[in-house]
Design a protein around this motif. Structure first.
Motif, PDB file in Angstrom:
ATOM      1  N   GLN A 408       0.848  -1.187   0.000  1.00  0.00           N
ATOM      2  CA  GLN A 408       0.000   0.000   0.000  1.00  0.00           C
ATOM      3  C   GLN A 408       0.885   1.240   0.000  1.00  0.00           C
ATOM      4  O   GLN A 408       1.987   1.231   0.555  1.00  0.00           O
ATOM      5  CB  GLN A 408      -0.909   0.047   1.241  1.00  0.00           C
ATOM      6  N   PRO A 417      -4.564   5.293   2.322  1.00  0.00           N
ATOM      7  CA  PRO A 417      -3.649   4.416   1.597  1.00  0.00           C
ATOM      8  C   PRO A 417      -4.321   3.824   0.358  1.00  0.00           C
ATOM      9  O   PRO A 417      -5.539   3.651   0.322  1.00  0.00           O
ATOM     10  CB  PRO A 417      -3.307   3.342   2.621  1.00  0.00           C
ATOM     11  N   GLU A 418      -3.507   3.537  -0.633  1.00  0.00           N
ATOM     12  CA  GLU A 418      -3.989   2.902  -1.868  1.00  0.00           C
ATOM     13  C   GLU A 418      -3.259   1.570  -2.043  1.00  0.00           C
ATOM     14  O   GLU A 418      -2.037   1.498  -1.890  1.00  0.00           O
ATOM     15  CB  GLU A 418      -3.698   3.777  -3.090  1.00  0.00           C
ATOM     16  N   ALA A 419      -4.026   0.541  -2.378  1.00  0.00           N
ATOM     17  CA  ALA A 419      -3.420  -0.769  -2.603  1.00  0.00           C
ATOM     18  C   ALA A 419      -2.747  -0.795  -3.982  1.00  0.00           C
ATOM     19  O   ALA A 419      -3.282  -0.250  -4.952  1.00  0.00           O
ATOM     20  CB  ALA A 419      -4.473  -1.862  -2.514  1.00  0.00           C
TER      21      ALA A 419
END
Length: 600
Positions: A408, A417-419
């Motif tokens: 992430q 957060p971004e995966a």
């Protein structure tokens, strides 16, 4: 040799020797026997040699023999044949009333001009050889002709033709090795009018076995030795070759030699190109060129790691091709259809590197007017290549480690957060294990990246790969820039081998690219590559070379054992105190060593 004596109505007499198996007679400019009489047809008749006899055959209307009109007749000594207002007498006698001329000079000149023009139309060696042989056989009246070319010290038959223009099989059997050897050694044309009666050749096994009668052999090219031979032979005991025919054949051979030699050189170059392409194909691994043991080990590791998803650390000096290896790992992986995104961490200022890696949100800093994804997001579904990772600051190393562990990322100025789903391939020219000992690189990140490492050998350690790469780059840039450069001089090859190549493959590529652009010759010289004998890498004294190798090897084993000197000594098969004393000496001389540890 037989000839026709021509007597025109104006009283002008001419003599024409019958040099060919088939001789054309008429008013046409291309006729072998050209008659200026306006009453003579353009193509009056032909004279054909049949064994030991000669026959005339009408082409455009009959001719007269002793006042009788005929379409064909056998020519005998003194026979008079009339066409138009011209009388022709056939004779095989050695002495005649008319002055003997070697041949109709304008006809020979026209034949030479046609011959040269025909040669200029072709660059194919085999076609040129056939043209040369057909013309030589027709000119001399030979039964067969051969061209032999000197290849690696041996005479090889490159073409063999008979009077009908047919290719001869097993032609080497019909040659006199004695004649060939003499012309090859002397470089001078040779005429043997009767080989069986000639004391110099009569004892030759090939002459006796083949019952050779008359032989002509002329060299091709004037350099000693000649690059080839033109050989003509006849088995007839009468009507053989003479000195005049030898002179004509020598002229024709000289006319053809330069074009023929160039064509043979082109053939050799084409063969060299095919061999180089085959060699290059054997030395290729995807987009990579090289087949030394070090590179084969790299390829084996890539084959094993590519199908997996583990992180790979590429190590090696600057310019060794780490990005090409990263691309090859991506191309051979299940992520090959995804993006390949690269980032040089050493080329971006520290203040911008985090935003480049993870992206930024709108308003995160001055100038951030919109949300922007980073390289991690751009590479999702594919591979992210982080070059020169050793230049990254410790604070950013922490964030990179978290991104790798959690899969992430959080954009700069954002909290969500971004995966990401990607594979990371990292590269550095630094010794990260040494940087860890110095405290410049996080140990936990080092072990997270170094799941599997691949070390690329420097160009100076790749042996013949250097010349394979040099020729590859030369061919690529010569084609791209339409350059006349086609190879390297022997001095340039020696200079390439001697140079240390601190910039590795990248430096080699740039030097050759520059040389090809500026090339004024077909072969590049050392000065074209800006190399000289002074550029050769220095030779270290044996004691110093041994010490340098020993230091590098011990440090490598130490790194493998996490800096534990005792375990390293055990693997090396020496007393731990030996390792301690060696490393203390290196430390005193300014070389880094592992953490202190008492000997067990």
């Amino acid at each position: 040799m037989p000839f026709l004596l021509a007597l025109g109505s104006d009283g002008v007499r001419k003599s024409f020797r019958l040099l060919k198996r088939v001789t054309s007679v008429g008013r046409h400019p291309d006729s072998d026997v050209r008659l200026e009489d306006p009453a003579v047809p353009e193509h009056a008749f032909t004279v054909l040699r049949e064994g030991e006899s000669w026959r005339a055959g009408a082409v455009d209307g009959p001719f007269s023999v002793d006042g009788k009109r005929k379409d064909a007749c056998v020519l005998t000594e003194g026979l008079r044949l009339t066409v138009g207002h011209t009388e022709l007498t056939f004779s095989e006698a050695g002495d005649v009333a008319l002055p003997a001329e070697p041949a109709d000079a304008p006809a020979i000149l026209r034949r030479l001009i046609r011959f040269s023009a025909t040669l200029l139309k072709s660059r194919d060696a085999d076609a040129l050889l056939e043209i040369l042989l057909d013309e030589a056989v027709a000119l001399t009246g030979a039964d067969r002709g051969l061209v032999l070319v000197l290849q690696e010290g041996e005479l090889v038959v490159r073409a063999a033709r008979n009077v009908s223009g047919q290719t001869l099989a097993n032609a080497r059997h019909g040659l006199s090795d004695t004649v060939l050897g003499k012309v090859l050694r002397s470089g001078q044309p040779l005429l043997v009018q009767n080989a069986l009666a000639d004391p110099e050749f009569s004892a030759s096994a090939s002459v006796v076995d083949l019952q050779l009668s008359s032989i002509l052999c002329v060299p091709l090219g004037d350099a000693p030795p000649p690059f080839g031979l033109l050989y003509l032979g006849t088995d007839r005991f009468r009507g053989g070759f003479d000195a005049q025919v030898l002179d004509l054949l020598t002229i024709f051979a000289a006319q053809a030699s330069l074009l023929l030699q160039n064509a043979l050189l082109l053939d050799e170059l084409r063969l060299d190109v095919r061999e180089l392409r085959d060699q290059l194909q054997q030395h290729r691994y995807g987009e990579l060129v090289g087949a030394c043991e070090g590179m084969r080990d790299v390829y084996r590791r890539v084959d094993k790691v590519a199908p997996t998803d583990i992180t790979v650390l590429l190590e090696g000096e600057t310019g060794t091709g780490k990005e090409l290896i990263a691309r090859e790992i991506h191309r051979r992986s299940p992520r090959a259809d995804g993006p390949f995104v690269s980032l040089n961490c050493g080329a971006i200022p520290e203040t911008l590197l985090e935003a480049e890696l993870f992206g930024h949100a709108r308003g995160a800093f001055t100038g951030a007017v919109a949300n922007r994804p980073g390289r991690f997001q751009a590479a999702s579904g594919g591979t992210l290549f982080l070059d020169e990772l050793g230049e990254m600051s410790p604070s950013l190393q922490v964030k990179l480690l978290r991104a790798l562990e959690e899969k992430q990322v959080t954009r700069l100025g954002d909290t969500r957060p971004e995966a990401v789903d990607l594979r990371v391939v990292a590269a550095t020219h630094r010794d990260l294990s040494d940087e860890v000992r110095r405290g410049n690189f996080r140990e936990d990140l080092y072990y997270r990246l170094n799941t599997l490492s691949v070390r690329l050998p420097p160009l100076r350690d790749r042996g013949d790969d250097l010349l394979v790469l040099a020729r590859y780059f030369l061919g690529m840039f010569a084609s791209e820039y339409k350059s006349r450069a086609r190879g390297f001089s022997p001095q340039a090859l020696a200079a390439l081998r001697k140079y240390a190549w601190p910039g590795n493959v990248r430096e080699l590529r740039n030097r050759i690219q520059r040389a090809v652009v500026l090339a004024e010759r077909a072969l590049l010289r050392p000065e074209d590559l800006e190399l000289s004998a002074d550029d050769a890498s220095p030779v270290l004294p044996l004691a110093q070379a041994r010490e340098d190798f020993q230091r590098r090897y011990i440090e490598q084993i130490l790194a493998r054992n996490g800096g534990n000197r005792t375990r390293a000594a055990r693997e090396l098969g020496v007393d731990p105190r030996t390792v301690f004393r060696f490393l203390e000496k290196q430390e005193a001389e300014g070389h880094p060593v592992g953490p202190d540890e008492e000997p067990a």
